[in-house]
Scaffold this motif. Structure first.
Motif, PDB file in Angstrom:
ATOM      1  N   GLY A 174      20.904  20.964  80.923  1.00  0.00           N
ATOM      2  CA  GLY A 174      21.738  19.771  80.977  1.00  0.00           C
ATOM      3  C   GLY A 174      21.690  18.931  79.713  1.00  0.00           C
ATOM      4  O   GLY A 174      22.219  17.815  79.685  1.00  0.00           O
ATOM      5  N   GLY A 175      21.099  19.482  78.649  1.00  0.00           N
ATOM      6  CA  GLY A 175      20.930  18.721  77.410  1.00  0.00           C
ATOM      7  C   GLY A 175      22.226  18.492  76.668  1.00  0.00           C
ATOM      8  O   GLY A 175      23.208  19.222  76.830  1.00  0.00           O
ATOM      9  N   ARG A 176      22.219  17.451  75.825  1.00  0.00           N
ATOM     10  CA  ARG A 176      23.393  17.061  75.041  1.00  0.00           C
ATOM     11  C   ARG A 176      23.032  17.011  73.559  1.00  0.00           C
ATOM     12  O   ARG A 176      22.150  16.239  73.171  1.00  0.00           O
ATOM     13  CB  ARG A 176      23.919  15.689  75.486  1.00  0.00           C
ATOM     14  N   LEU A 177      23.686  17.830  72.772  1.00  0.00           N
ATOM     15  CA  LEU A 177      23.510  17.836  71.322  1.00  0.00           C
ATOM     16  C   LEU A 177      24.664  17.074  70.690  1.00  0.00           C
ATOM     17  O   LEU A 177      25.828  17.409  70.915  1.00  0.00           O
ATOM     18  CB  LEU A 177      23.475  19.278  70.801  1.00  0.00           C
ATOM     19  N   VAL A 178      24.334  16.042  69.912  1.00  0.00           N
ATOM     20  CA  VAL A 178      25.355  15.237  69.241  1.00  0.00           C
ATOM     21  C   VAL A 178      25.170  15.383  67.735  1.00  0.00           C
ATOM     22  O   VAL A 178      24.143  14.983  67.184  1.00  0.00           O
ATOM     23  CB  VAL A 178      25.267  13.753  69.652  1.00  0.00           C
ATOM     24  N   ILE A 179      26.177  15.957  67.078  1.00  0.00           N
ATOM     25  CA  ILE A 179      26.109  16.221  65.638  1.00  0.00           C
ATOM     26  C   ILE A 179      26.923  15.167  64.903  1.00  0.00           C
ATOM     27  O   ILE A 179      28.112  15.000  65.150  1.00  0.00           O
ATOM     28  CB  ILE A 179      26.654  17.625  65.322  1.00  0.00           C
ATOM     29  N   ILE A 180      26.261  14.458  63.977  1.00  0.00           N
ATOM     30  CA  ILE A 180      26.941  13.384  63.238  1.00  0.00           C
ATOM     31  C   ILE A 180      26.923  13.609  61.730  1.00  0.00           C
ATOM     32  O   ILE A 180      27.432  12.780  60.973  1.00  0.00           O
ATOM     33  CB  ILE A 180      26.322  12.008  63.558  1.00  0.00           C
ATOM     34  N   GLY A 181      26.329  14.711  61.283  1.00  0.00           N
ATOM     35  CA  GLY A 181      26.268  14.979  59.854  1.00  0.00           C
ATOM     36  C   GLY A 181      26.228  16.462  59.574  1.00  0.00           C
ATOM     37  O   GLY A 181      25.897  17.272  60.449  1.00  0.00           O
ATOM     38  N   LEU A 182      26.551  16.834  58.334  1.00  0.00           N
ATOM     39  CA  LEU A 182      26.654  18.242  57.951  1.00  0.00           C
ATOM     40  C   LEU A 182      25.837  18.523  56.698  1.00  0.00           C
ATOM     41  O   LEU A 182      26.218  19.328  55.854  1.00  0.00           O
ATOM     42  CB  LEU A 182      28.122  18.603  57.704  1.00  0.00           C
ATOM     43  N   GLN A 183      24.670  17.876  56.580  1.00  0.00           N
ATOM     44  CA  GLN A 183      23.852  18.066  55.382  1.00  0.00           C
ATOM     45  C   GLN A 183      23.349  19.498  55.259  1.00  0.00           C
ATOM     46  O   GLN A 183      23.005  19.947  54.162  1.00  0.00           O
ATOM     47  CB  GLN A 183      22.678  17.082  55.397  1.00  0.00           C
ATOM     48  N   GLY A 184      23.306  20.226  56.395  1.00  0.00           N
ATOM     49  CA  GLY A 184      22.865  21.611  56.374  1.00  0.00           C
ATOM     50  C   GLY A 184      24.004  22.610  56.516  1.00  0.00           C
ATOM     51  O   GLY A 184      23.767  23.771  56.871  1.00  0.00           O
ATOM     52  N   GLY A 185      25.235  22.179  56.241  1.00  0.00           N
ATOM     53  CA  GLY A 185      26.363  23.094  56.266  1.00  0.00           C
ATOM     54  C   GLY A 185      27.309  22.877  57.436  1.00  0.00           C
ATOM     55  O   GLY A 185      26.984  22.214  58.415  1.00  0.00           O
ATOM     56  N   ARG A 186      28.496  23.494  57.328  1.00  0.00           N
ATOM     57  CA  ARG A 186      29.590  23.283  58.272  1.00  0.00           C
ATOM     58  C   ARG A 186      29.721  24.370  59.324  1.00  0.00           C
ATOM     59  O   ARG A 186      30.212  24.112  60.424  1.00  0.00           O
ATOM     60  CB  ARG A 186      30.919  23.195  57.504  1.00  0.00           C
ATOM     61  N   LYS A 187      29.342  25.599  59.011  1.00  0.00           N
ATOM     62  CA  LYS A 187      29.640  26.718  59.902  1.00  0.00           C
ATOM     63  C   LYS A 187      28.364  27.464  60.287  1.00  0.00           C
ATOM     64  O   LYS A 187      27.517  27.770  59.447  1.00  0.00           O
ATOM     65  CB  LYS A 187      30.621  27.694  59.225  1.00  0.00           C
ATOM     66  N   ALA A 188      28.264  27.772  61.596  1.00  0.00           N
ATOM     67  CA  ALA A 188      27.151  28.557  62.113  1.00  0.00           C
ATOM     68  C   ALA A 188      27.591  29.207  63.412  1.00  0.00           C
ATOM     69  O   ALA A 188      28.582  28.802  64.018  1.00  0.00           O
ATOM     70  CB  ALA A 188      25.925  27.670  62.343  1.00  0.00           C
ATOM     71  N   GLU A 189      26.841  30.200  63.858  1.00  0.00           N
ATOM     72  CA  GLU A 189      27.152  30.880  65.112  1.00  0.00           C
ATOM     73  C   GLU A 189      26.541  30.121  66.279  1.00  0.00           C
ATOM     74  O   GLU A 189      25.357  29.762  66.251  1.00  0.00           O
ATOM     75  CB  GLU A 189      26.608  32.307  65.080  1.00  0.00           C
ATOM     76  N   LEU A 190      27.351  29.866  67.289  1.00  0.00           N
ATOM     77  CA  LEU A 190      26.883  29.156  68.485  1.00  0.00           C
ATOM     78  C   LEU A 190      26.671  30.163  69.608  1.00  0.00           C
ATOM     79  O   LEU A 190      27.595  30.899  69.975  1.00  0.00           O
ATOM     80  CB  LEU A 190      27.916  28.105  68.910  1.00  0.00           C
ATOM     81  N   ASP A 191      25.458  30.202  70.164  1.00  0.00           N
ATOM     82  CA  ASP A 191      25.125  31.111  71.260  1.00  0.00           C
ATOM     83  C   ASP A 191      25.636  30.506  72.563  1.00  0.00           C
ATOM     84  O   ASP A 191      24.971  29.686  73.197  1.00  0.00           O
ATOM     85  CB  ASP A 191      23.609  31.314  71.313  1.00  0.00           C
ATOM     86  N   LEU A 192      26.822  30.934  72.966  1.00  0.00           N
ATOM     87  CA  LEU A 192      27.419  30.384  74.181  1.00  0.00           C
ATOM     88  C   LEU A 192      26.645  30.799  75.427  1.00  0.00           C
ATOM     89  O   LEU A 192      26.621  30.068  76.429  1.00  0.00           O
ATOM     90  CB  LEU A 192      28.875  30.828  74.290  1.00  0.00           C
ATOM     91  N   GLY A 193      25.992  31.955  75.375  1.00  0.00           N
ATOM     92  CA  GLY A 193      25.185  32.373  76.507  1.00  0.00           C
ATOM     93  C   GLY A 193      24.042  31.411  76.762  1.00  0.00           C
ATOM     94  O   GLY A 193      23.759  31.048  77.915  1.00  0.00           O
ATOM     95  N   ALA A 194      23.390  30.981  75.686  1.00  0.00           N
ATOM     96  CA  ALA A 194      22.307  30.008  75.823  1.00  0.00           C
ATOM     97  C   ALA A 194      22.828  28.670  76.332  1.00  0.00           C
ATOM     98  O   ALA A 194      22.188  28.006  77.157  1.00  0.00           O
ATOM     99  CB  ALA A 194      21.596  29.830  74.481  1.00  0.00           C
TER     100      ALA A 194
END
Length: 318
Positions: A224-244
Motif C-alpha cells: 500500500g506504499g506511495r512513492l512520490v517523485i519530485i526530482g530527476l537528479q538521477g535521470g529520467r528513464k528507468a524500468e518499472l517492475d509492475l509485478g512488484a
C-alpha cells in the motif's frame, strides 16, 4: 529595479545583477518589495538552460521570496500595502521587486524573521502537497526522505516528525547525518555506505533522484506504499517492475509545482497556511538556513549549492 539575469546558459558566472524594467501589476497581483529570496535546484536548471519559466511568468530566477507588500491590484482584498509576506513564485525572486498572484502569497508565520521566511514557501508547499496531500502520510506511518540534508529534506523531516510519523532520511556524509538527526529523524542512512532498499520499509517515499532510485524505492515500499517523485537528479528513464507494484498494491506519483495553474497553487498555499504555519509558529518546525548571501552575488550562492556541502536553505538577501 535591479534583478539577476541569466545572460546565457552556463555556470554560475552567467548570473548578473542588472537594471531591468519594473514588474507590471495585474488586477489580481500583489507587488512585493523583496527582502530575501532563496536558491533552489530548479534555479540551477534554469541557469543551465534546461528549465524555462512557465509562459507569462518572470524570466528571472527565484521560486520564492519574502518582503513587504508595496501595492495590490484592483481585485485584491486579501492583502494591503505594508503587510509582511512570503510568496510561492513561478520566477522572479532574485530581484528587488516581484509581482505575484495573490493566491500564492502568505503571511510571514510567527517566530520567523523576514529573511528566514524567504526559505519557506517552496519547501513548505512542496512537502505538504506531495507528502501529505498526494502521499497521504498518516500518524504512525514511516516516511523515507531522500536528500535529508537539503532544503526540502530538512523541512520534510521536521514536518513529518511533528505530525507523528517515523522518519528515515538518506544523506551523503556523517556530518549531515548528525544534523538531520538533530532535526528529528529516527533513522539516517549514509547512501555512500549502505543500501536504503535493504534497510527500510516505508509507507511514503519522497524522492528527488528519479531513475537511479526507482528500483530501490519500489523494493523499499510497504504494501500500500506511495512513492512520490519530485526530482530527476538521477535521470529520467528507468524500468518499472509492475509485478512488484501489483504485489504491494503500491502507487507512483510524479509531480511538479512550478507549472501548475494559479488556482491549484492557491489551494496548496491556503492548505499550508492552515496546516503548516501553526506548527512553524509553535516552533515545532523551523527554517534551516545554511548561509545568507547578498543577492547581487547570486553566482556565489549557486556555487555553494552546486558543491553539495550545504544543509538546509541558501538565502539571497538584500
Amino acid at each position: 529595479m535591479r534583478a539577476i539575469e541569466i545572460t546565457e546558459p552556463g555556470g554560475p558566472e552567467v548570473l548578473e545583477w542588472h537594471e531591468v524594467p519594473d514588474p507590471e501589476v495585474g488586477r489580481g497581483d500583489v507587488l512585493i518589495d523583496v527582502t530575501a529570496s532563496a536558491v533552489n535546484r530548479a534555479d540551477v536548471l534554469q541557469r543551465q538552460g534546461f528549465y524555462d519559466p512557465p509562459p507569462g511568468t518572470s524570466p528571472y530566477p527565484g521560486l520564492e521570496a519574502s518582503g513587504v507588500v508595496a501595492e495590490v491590484g484592483a481585485d485584491v482584498e486579501q492583502f494591503k500595502p505594508g503587510d509582511a509576506v512570503c510568496a510561492l513564485l513561478g520566477g522572479g525572486g532574485y530581484a528587488e521587486r516581484v509581482a505575484v498572484p495573490w493566491q500564492q502569497v502568505m503571511p510571514v508565520p510567527d517566530r520567523v524573521s523576514p529573511r528566514e521566511a524567504a526559505g519557506l514557501p517552496e519547501v513548505a508547499c512542496t512537502v505538504w502537497s506531495n507528502v501529505f496531500m498526494i502521499g497521504r502520510l498518516r500518524k504512525g506511518e514511516t516516511l523515507l526522505v531522500h536528500g535529508g540534508a537539503s532544503g526540502i529534506g530538512t523541512f520534510a523531516v521536521q514536518l513529518a516528525k511533528a505530525l507523528g510519523s517515523h522518519v528515515v532520511a538518506t544523506v551523503g556524509s556523517a556530518e549531515k547525518a548528525e544534523r538531520v538527526k538533530e532535526l528529528g529523524a529516527d533513522e539516517v542512512i549514509n547512501y555512500r555506505e549502505e543500501s536504503f532498499a535493504d534497510k527500510v520499509r516505508a509507507d511514503v517515499i519522497l524522492d528527488i533522484m528519479g531513475a537511479k532510485y526507482l528500483a530501490g524505492n519500489v523494493k523499499a515500499l510497504r504494501t500500500g506504499g506511495r512513492l512520490v517523485i519530485i526530482g530527476l537528479q538521477g535521470g529520467r528513464k528507468a524500468e518499472l517492475d509492475l509485478g512488484a507494484m501489483l504485489a504491494k498494491r503500491a502507487s507512483v506519483h510524479a509531480t511538479g509545482l512550478r507549472s501548475r495553474p494559479v488556482e491549484e497553487k492557491g489551494v496548496i498555499v491556503r492548505s499550508v497556511v492552515d496546516n503548516v504555519w501553526p506548527l512553524v509558529g509553535a516552533g515545532a518546525v523551523r527554517p534551516v538556513v545554511h548561509a545568507e548571501v547578498p543577492m547581487a552575488d547570486a553566482a556565489q550562492a549557486h556555487r555553494l549549492l552546486d558543491s553539495g556541502e550545504h544543509v538546509g536553505k541558501i538565502l539571497l538577501v538584500r
